[in-house]
Design a protein around this motif. Structure first.
Motif, PDB file in Angstrom:
ATOM      1  N   ASP A 120       0.833  -1.204   0.000  1.00 43.09           N
ATOM      2  CA  ASP A 120       0.000   0.000   0.000  1.00 43.09           C
ATOM      3  C   ASP A 120       0.867   1.254   0.000  1.00 43.09           C
ATOM      4  O   ASP A 120       2.085   1.201  -0.170  1.00 43.09           O
ATOM      5  N   ARG A 121       0.199   2.386   0.182  1.00 43.77           N
ATOM      6  CA  ARG A 121       0.856   3.698   0.133  1.00 43.77           C
ATOM      7  C   ARG A 121       1.852   3.965   1.238  1.00 43.77           C
ATOM      8  O   ARG A 121       2.543   4.973   1.223  1.00 43.77           O
ATOM      9  N   LYS A 122       1.835   3.136   2.276  1.00 44.91           N
ATOM     10  CA  LYS A 122       2.754   3.370   3.395  1.00 44.91           C
ATOM     11  C   LYS A 122       4.014   2.516   3.280  1.00 44.91           C
ATOM     12  O   LYS A 122       4.920   2.629   4.106  1.00 44.91           O
ATOM     13  N   MET A 174       1.644   4.547  -6.596  1.00 42.23           N
ATOM     14  CA  MET A 174       0.472   5.131  -5.931  1.00 42.23           C
ATOM     15  C   MET A 174       0.645   6.638  -5.705  1.00 42.23           C
ATOM     16  O   MET A 174       0.201   7.178  -4.712  1.00 42.23           O
ATOM     17  N   GLY A 234       3.313   8.177  -4.921  1.00 39.67           N
ATOM     18  CA  GLY A 234       4.302   8.560  -3.915  1.00 39.67           C
ATOM     19  C   GLY A 234       4.276   7.749  -2.634  1.00 39.67           C
ATOM     20  O   GLY A 234       3.313   7.814  -1.894  1.00 39.67           O
TER      21      GLY A 234
END
Lengths: 365, 365
Positions: A95-97, A120, A122
């Motif tokens: 995911d984005r993290k 995503m 960034g």
């Protein structure tokens, strides 16, 4: 463990560069980095040497730590290699993290950083440069990119890492040719910004080539300080930052003209700095003794001081053609980084005829 | 010529959205856009209709104005199509000051914006959206991207245009199915932010479907105002901005599951909003009458209110699988944009069993 910190000051996007021994083994302990999944991006040369150690250090922090090894070499700095990073991230539902760690030289750093900029839109990333060139230059300042068949670093982003960890221990396994290529970027900082560093290099070049720890620590730190000051003043290369491209306009032409990966980036820059110095001299900006000093220092670092012949019929024409497509060419005019007296850079265009003379003079026949 | 201006307020990156008739013909007269080369990026459907007119308008401003027509369709929103833009720019030696104009719908805007974000690490660009969907949503706010085989918009950047010109005249040539797809994004703004707009749409849906100029002008302006407020508060989708994805989590699963381009983006969002409304109802956030109102309005716009069956064996399982890879899924948990009473959005996760029930209820059998 001895660690020096140099800070890149960019407001909310500021970050530290750590310089010392053993940084790689303790990377799981840094504050401010997320706890989600992590992907270590490396290559088939550096990965086997250091990726397991880095993974062990990160396992205490991240829920999953995966390793992706890309093929090694500038010729793989392409979209299709970048795609391998995206494939890996999506295959595992990252995911984005997700935090990306770039473990390798400039190519790995540039590609991993660009992947982090785009995935995503960034995700965070950390630079763990394992070559001298990446430690003193490419891992610092947020320039990321891949190459295009028609030009180097044409597709990319300004995207800052959260942290840069320069572990000097990783330089022990660096091939001599790569060490020399890194020294080219160190030498660069002298003529454009700091002739004290230049004099120090003249006095300590043998120690550097012998990889004496104290000498390496000094040049990594001083190089990062200079780069930090320049990037802090001009993150997106609107003006000042372009001086860091001293030698690069000729150098990029060499790299592109020979085919990426035949000459190392630092080797192209080395011969390119000699050409740029000669051009500066012909424009009356520096005298011949400076050109001679620079050429001698580059030679002592084990670097080429003459450019290759790219075209047997019209070598200078080929250089000019390649340089015109470079990013520094705006409105069709090539802007050179020249030396306006030792220690000071200036952006200038120059008459084609003069540039041709310099190329003819500076290329191996 | 009647023109309304809505401003996106992002400090140094602020820019105006112009809404009115004839904007395309006067685009060469805008202040603040560079004078260097320009490239109009369009597709094989829109290009023949409007690109020559736009080029004529830009010729007075830019030194060179070229047109590049890409193949038309969501299935071409890929790296290999993006590469055509880079090839064109490099072939003509376009420098960092080159201005890109995105002339077309969401796909052209997303790809041209992403190309502008990456080419030489960033060149200026202008959005000239020619579909309702692009005018009310995708051209505004700086989200750019391409698709990956494993997910929609997975590779991209936040990169703001310098100007958005919504020329309402271009909507005259829009196919009815595309107009309806745009209305899905207009309807979206009601439940998440503005029930006054929602009531207005209930009163004027027939006028919109009949393309009455005044009605179109109103919804484009109001939609841009709402989007501007949300984007101004949260440019990089750290929180609030995610509410604009109402209906999109289900919708992206539909688009990906059917193969990009089979369902239009707005069609997926339409059926997705009905699903999200049902999920909101099952979680006790809205009552059945609201779900009924929303479903009815979507139907009147000529849009699907039921999702397609993506897998005959385990349809809900397939939806869940596709939604988990979506950007909104963090740490493997799907975050839905739900309606917390009409006019207010909320981000929530939901038990898989409940989501399965909603999918079973809302898909065509």
């Amino acid at each position: 463990m001895y660690v020096e910190i140099v800070t890149i000051d960019l407001g909310a996007r500021s970050y530290p560069i750590e310089i010392g021994g053993g940084g790689l083994s303790t990377l799981g302990e840094r504050a401010g980095i997320g706890l989600a999944q992590a992907l270590i991006v490396s290559n088939t040369t550096v990965g086997p040497l250091y990726a397991p150690k880095l993974r062990a250090a990160l396992t205490q922090r991240h829920s999953h730590v995966r390793i992706l090894e890309l093929p090694d070499g500038e010729e793989y700095k392409t979209w299709s290699t970048l795609q391998l990073i995206f494939d890996e991230l999506l295959k595992h539902g990252c995911d984005r993290k997700t935090v990306l760690y770039a473990l390798g030289g400039g190519v790995i750093g540039d590609m991993t950083g660009f992947a982090a900029a785009c995935y995503m839109r960034g995700v965070p990333f950390v630079q763990v440069p394992t070559t001298l060139l990446a430690q003193v230059d490419s891992s610092v300042g947020g320039k990321t990119a891949i190459n295009h068949p028609l030009g180097k670093n044409m597709i990319g982003a300004f995207y800052q890492p959260q942290l840069v960890v320069c572990d000097l221990d990783t330089l022990n396994t660096l091939p001599a040719r790569e060490l020399a290529a890194g020294l080219a970027e160190v030498i660069k900082y002298g003529p454009i910004a700091d002739m004290e560093l230049f004099a120090w290099l003249e006095a300590h070049m043998d120690a550097l080539v012998a990889r004496e720890r104290g000498a390496l620590a000094h040049v990594v730190k001083r190089s990062c300080e200079i780069k930090a000051a320049v990037v802090g003043a001009d993150e997106r290369e609107a003006g000042l930052r372009a001086i860091l491209n001293f030698g690069h306009t000729f150098g990029h032409a060499i790299e592109a003209g020979m085919g990426y990966g035949v000459w190392l980036h630092g080797e192209g820059v080395a011969a390119g700095m000699v050409m740029a110095a000669h051009l500066s001299q012909r424009l009356g900006l520096v005298d011949g003794s400076f050109v001679e000093r620079l050429t001698r220092l580059i030679e002592r670092a084990g670097l080429p001081t003459r450019g290759p012949v790219l075209d047997a019929q019209d070598n200078a024409g080929r250089y000019l053609e390649l340089m015109r497509v470079d990013k520094k060419a705006e409105g069709g005019e090539i802007r050179f980084v020249l030396i306006d007296g030792p220690g000071k850079a200036v952006m200038r265009s120059a008459p084609d005829a003069l540039v041709r003379e310099v190329i003819d003079q500076c290329c191996a026949s």
